[in-house]
Design a protein around this motif. Structure first.
Motif, mmCIF file in Angstrom:
data_model
loop_
_atom_site.group_PDB
_atom_site.id
_atom_site.type_symbol
_atom_site.label_atom_id
_atom_site.label_comp_id
_atom_site.label_asym_id
_atom_site.label_seq_id
_atom_site.Cartn_x
_atom_site.Cartn_y
_atom_site.Cartn_z
ATOM 1 N N UNK A 30 30.335 -34.072 81.870
ATOM 2 C CA UNK A 30 30.268 -33.262 80.661
ATOM 3 C C UNK A 30 31.212 -32.078 80.793
ATOM 4 N N UNK A 31 32.107 -31.872 79.840
ATOM 5 C CA UNK A 31 32.966 -30.697 79.907
ATOM 6 C C UNK A 31 32.137 -29.415 80.074
ATOM 7 N N UNK A 32 32.604 -28.572 80.985
ATOM 8 C CA UNK A 32 31.903 -27.326 81.291
ATOM 9 C C UNK A 32 31.134 -27.382 82.595
ATOM 10 N N UNK A 33 30.701 -28.574 83.001
ATOM 11 C CA UNK A 33 30.049 -28.673 84.294
ATOM 12 C C UNK A 33 31.131 -28.758 85.360
ATOM 13 N N UNK A 34 30.752 -28.565 86.604
ATOM 14 C CA UNK A 34 31.744 -28.673 87.672
ATOM 15 C C UNK A 34 31.910 -30.130 88.076
ATOM 16 N N UNK A 35 33.047 -30.421 88.693
ATOM 17 C CA UNK A 35 33.292 -31.756 89.229
ATOM 18 C C UNK A 35 32.200 -32.086 90.252
ATOM 19 N N UNK A 36 31.788 -31.092 91.042
ATOM 20 C CA UNK A 36 30.718 -31.285 92.018
ATOM 21 C C UNK A 36 29.413 -31.700 91.343
ATOM 22 N N UNK A 37 29.041 -31.038 90.254
ATOM 23 C CA UNK A 37 27.801 -31.377 89.555
ATOM 24 C C UNK A 37 27.846 -32.815 89.042
ATOM 25 N N UNK A 38 28.990 -33.219 88.535
ATOM 26 C CA UNK A 38 29.137 -34.601 88.070
ATOM 27 C C UNK A 38 28.981 -35.574 89.237
ATOM 28 N N UNK A 39 29.571 -35.237 90.378
ATOM 29 C CA UNK A 39 29.483 -36.101 91.556
ATOM 30 C C UNK A 39 28.049 -36.196 92.075
ATOM 31 N N UNK A 40 27.369 -35.075 92.140
ATOM 32 C CA UNK A 40 25.985 -35.065 92.613
ATOM 33 C C UNK A 40 25.108 -35.887 91.671
ATOM 34 N N UNK A 93 46.381 -30.039 98.797
ATOM 35 C CA UNK A 93 45.631 -30.363 97.578
ATOM 36 C C UNK A 93 44.117 -30.303 97.785
ATOM 37 N N UNK A 94 43.669 -29.669 98.877
ATOM 38 C CA UNK A 94 42.231 -29.498 99.128
ATOM 39 C C UNK A 94 41.628 -28.561 98.098
ATOM 40 N N UNK A 95 40.449 -28.935 97.619
ATOM 41 C CA UNK A 95 39.702 -28.100 96.673
ATOM 42 C C UNK A 95 38.217 -28.219 96.967
ATOM 43 N N UNK A 96 37.484 -27.201 96.548
ATOM 44 C CA UNK A 96 36.031 -27.296 96.516
ATOM 45 C C UNK A 96 35.705 -27.774 95.109
ATOM 46 N N UNK A 97 35.093 -28.929 95.004
ATOM 47 C CA UNK A 97 34.873 -29.513 93.685
ATOM 48 C C UNK A 97 33.905 -28.690 92.835
ATOM 49 N N UNK A 98 33.153 -27.802 93.467
ATOM 50 C CA UNK A 98 32.267 -26.922 92.697
ATOM 51 C C UNK A 98 33.056 -25.891 91.900
ATOM 52 N N UNK A 99 34.316 -25.708 92.220
ATOM 53 C CA UNK A 99 35.131 -24.693 91.565
ATOM 54 C C UNK A 99 36.065 -25.258 90.502
ATOM 55 N N UNK A 100 35.984 -26.558 90.268
ATOM 56 C CA UNK A 100 36.795 -27.180 89.219
ATOM 57 C C UNK A 100 35.871 -27.502 88.054
ATOM 58 N N UNK A 101 36.086 -26.838 86.950
ATOM 59 C CA UNK A 101 35.271 -27.072 85.752
ATOM 60 C C UNK A 101 35.866 -28.225 84.945
ATOM 61 N N UNK A 102 35.027 -29.159 84.585
ATOM 62 C CA UNK A 102 35.443 -30.326 83.815
ATOM 63 C C UNK A 102 35.892 -29.877 82.423
ATOM 64 N N UNK A 103 36.988 -30.442 81.979
ATOM 65 C CA UNK A 103 37.523 -30.188 80.643
ATOM 66 C C UNK A 103 38.023 -31.520 80.080
ATOM 67 N N UNK A 104 38.051 -31.671 78.772
ATOM 68 C CA UNK A 104 38.515 -32.939 78.189
ATOM 69 C C UNK A 104 39.903 -33.357 78.676
ATOM 70 N N UNK A 105 40.764 -32.387 78.932
ATOM 71 C CA UNK A 105 42.129 -32.730 79.388
ATOM 72 C C UNK A 105 42.164 -33.270 80.822
ATOM 73 N N UNK A 106 41.026 -33.269 81.488
ATOM 74 C CA UNK A 106 40.944 -33.838 82.838
ATOM 75 C C UNK A 106 40.498 -35.294 82.816
ATOM 76 N N UNK A 107 40.522 -35.915 81.653
ATOM 77 C CA UNK A 107 40.180 -37.334 81.542
ATOM 78 C C UNK A 107 41.027 -38.133 82.533
ATOM 79 N N UNK A 108 40.346 -38.845 83.437
ATOM 80 C CA UNK A 108 41.039 -39.642 84.444
ATOM 81 C C UNK A 108 41.363 -38.902 85.732
ATOM 82 N N UNK A 109 40.890 -37.661 85.871
ATOM 83 C CA UNK A 109 41.114 -36.893 87.100
ATOM 84 C C UNK A 109 40.704 -37.729 88.308
ATOM 85 N N UNK A 110 41.498 -37.665 89.368
ATOM 86 C CA UNK A 110 41.222 -38.425 90.580
ATOM 87 C C UNK A 110 40.955 -37.438 91.722
ATOM 88 N N UNK A 111 39.806 -37.616 92.359
ATOM 89 C CA UNK A 111 39.422 -36.820 93.525
ATOM 90 C C UNK A 111 39.218 -37.768 94.689
#
Length: 118
Positions: A30-40, A93-111
């Motif tokens: 869901x846009x607005x949640x973090x990538x980490x929240x989506x993964x969990x 390219x290391x990131x903490x996925x909790x710090x990346x907020x999902x946005x519609x333009x990230x459709x198809x983002x690869x982690x």
């Protein structure tokens, strides 16, 4: 499929997680949640998130795929410090996925999940 289902799908952003052994898992976020929240929420192996997303444990470390590095905002100084202090096998390219907020333009983002976590 009813109209509510269609609208729900239109608001979701798909993120692809790739394990060190090549296994792939696509997650709807869901846009607005973090990538980490989506993964969990989707039980992605390797994303532990001990601190719950407060950028204080580095157990949600992932690599933003090279094709996406310039499309995702860079880490904040606090995130960069936590990556340096708490992550094994860091890469540019290391990131903490909790710090990346999902946005519609990230459709198809690869982690990619680091070997130390996968």
């Amino acid at each position: 499929m009813n109209l509510a289902d269609i609208k729900h799908l239109q608001t979701m952003t798909r993120i692809l997680f790739i394990q060190p052994d090549g296994r792939q898992q696509t997650v709807e976020a869901t846009p607005g949640q973090s990538v980490m929240q989506a993964a969990i929420g989707a039980m992605v192996p390797g994303i532990v998130a001990d601190c719950g997303g407060s950028c204080s444990c580095a157990t949600c470390h992932g690599y933003v795929d090279e094709a996406w590095v310039d499309r995702v905002p860079p880490p904040s100084p606090d995130e960069a410090e936590m990556i340096d202090a708490g992550c094994l096998h860091t890469q540019p390219n290391s990131r903490l996925t909790c710090q990346i907020k999902v946005a519609p333009e990230y459709e198809g983002l690869v982690i990619r999940i680091p070997l130390s976590q996968g």
